[in-house]
Design a protein around this motif. Sequence first.
Motif, PDB file in Angstrom:
ATOM      1  N   LYS A 202       0.845  -1.188   0.000  1.00 33.14           N
ATOM      2  CA  LYS A 202       0.000   0.000   0.000  1.00 33.14           C
ATOM      3  C   LYS A 202       0.885   1.244   0.000  1.00 33.14           C
ATOM      4  O   LYS A 202       1.990   1.237   0.521  1.00 33.14           O
ATOM      5  N   GLU A 203       0.380   2.347  -0.559  1.00 32.50           N
ATOM      6  CA  GLU A 203       1.129   3.589  -0.602  1.00 32.50           C
ATOM      7  C   GLU A 203       1.195   4.186   0.801  1.00 32.50           C
ATOM      8  O   GLU A 203       0.206   4.200   1.532  1.00 32.50           O
ATOM      9  N   VAL A 204       2.374   4.659   1.158  1.00 25.28           N
ATOM     10  CA  VAL A 204       2.599   5.212   2.480  1.00 25.28           C
ATOM     11  C   VAL A 204       3.000   6.670   2.321  1.00 25.28           C
ATOM     12  O   VAL A 204       3.820   7.006   1.471  1.00 25.28           O
ATOM     13  N   LYS A 205       2.421   7.530   3.133  1.00 29.02           N
ATOM     14  CA  LYS A 205       2.785   8.943   3.096  1.00 29.02           C
ATOM     15  C   LYS A 205       3.854   9.188   4.153  1.00 29.02           C
ATOM     16  O   LYS A 205       3.679   8.846   5.315  1.00 29.02           O
ATOM     17  N   VAL A 206       4.963   9.789   3.708  1.00 26.57           N
ATOM     18  CA  VAL A 206       6.086  10.075   4.590  1.00 26.57           C
ATOM     19  C   VAL A 206       6.308  11.583   4.582  1.00 26.57           C
ATOM     20  O   VAL A 206       6.371  12.197   3.520  1.00 26.57           O
ATOM     21  N   THR A 207       6.454  12.135   5.759  1.00 23.29           N
ATOM     22  CA  THR A 207       6.660  13.586   5.842  1.00 23.29           C
ATOM     23  C   THR A 207       8.115  13.929   5.571  1.00 23.29           C
ATOM     24  O   THR A 207       9.007  13.073   5.661  1.00 23.29           O
ATOM     25  N   ASP A 208       8.368  15.183   5.260  1.00 22.04           N
ATOM     26  CA  ASP A 208       9.733  15.637   4.997  1.00 22.04           C
ATOM     27  C   ASP A 208      10.609  15.483   6.231  1.00 22.04           C
ATOM     28  O   ASP A 208      11.791  15.144   6.126  1.00 22.04           O
TER      29      ASP A 208
ATOM     30  N   GLU B 278      10.396  13.169   8.516  1.00 20.03           N
ATOM     31  CA  GLU B 278      10.747  11.753   8.650  1.00 20.03           C
ATOM     32  C   GLU B 278      11.867  11.388   7.688  1.00 20.03           C
ATOM     33  O   GLU B 278      12.778  10.627   8.042  1.00 20.03           O
TER      34      GLU B 278
END
Length: 138
Positions: free
Chosen positions: A9-15, A17
Motif C-alpha cells: 500500500k502507498e505510504v505517506k512520509v513527511t519531509d 521523517e
Amino acid sequence: MEVSELAPKEVKVTDSEIDEAVLLVDSMTTDDISGYQDEYRKGLEAVLEAKAEGRQPPEPTEEAEEPGGQVVDLMAALQESVRKAQAARGEDGGGAEVHELPTAKKKTAGKTAGKAPAKKTAKKTAAAKKPTRRQRGA
C-alpha cells in the motif's frame, strides 16, 4: 488473485521523517573501512590457491566460542534480596520467608466416574428472543 493486490500500500512520509532517516544513515556511515577485513574472501582465496597448487586446502578454523552467561539460582538471589531489604529496614528477618507455590492437583474421577455431565437446555421462547437486525429492518 491479481498481482496488483499483492503490491504494498502507498505510504505517506513527511519531509521531517525523511530528514531523520537521512541523518540516521549518515550517523551509521563511515569512510574509514581500515578496521574491517573480509575473512570469507581471505579463506576462499587460500582454498583456491591450495587447489591450484595441487595440495590440500587448509582446515577451516573454528572461532572460539564466547563464554556463556553466568547461571544464577533465582530463589537464592530472591532470598538474599529479601534478607538485605529487611536488614536495611532494621527488621530481624524472622517473619518473611520465600516458599515455593504448591502445584495444582488434578481432580480424580472418584465420585463422578459413572455420571454424565448435566446438560443445560435453556430454550428461549419466540416472545423472549430479541429481533435480529434484518427483522428490525436495518
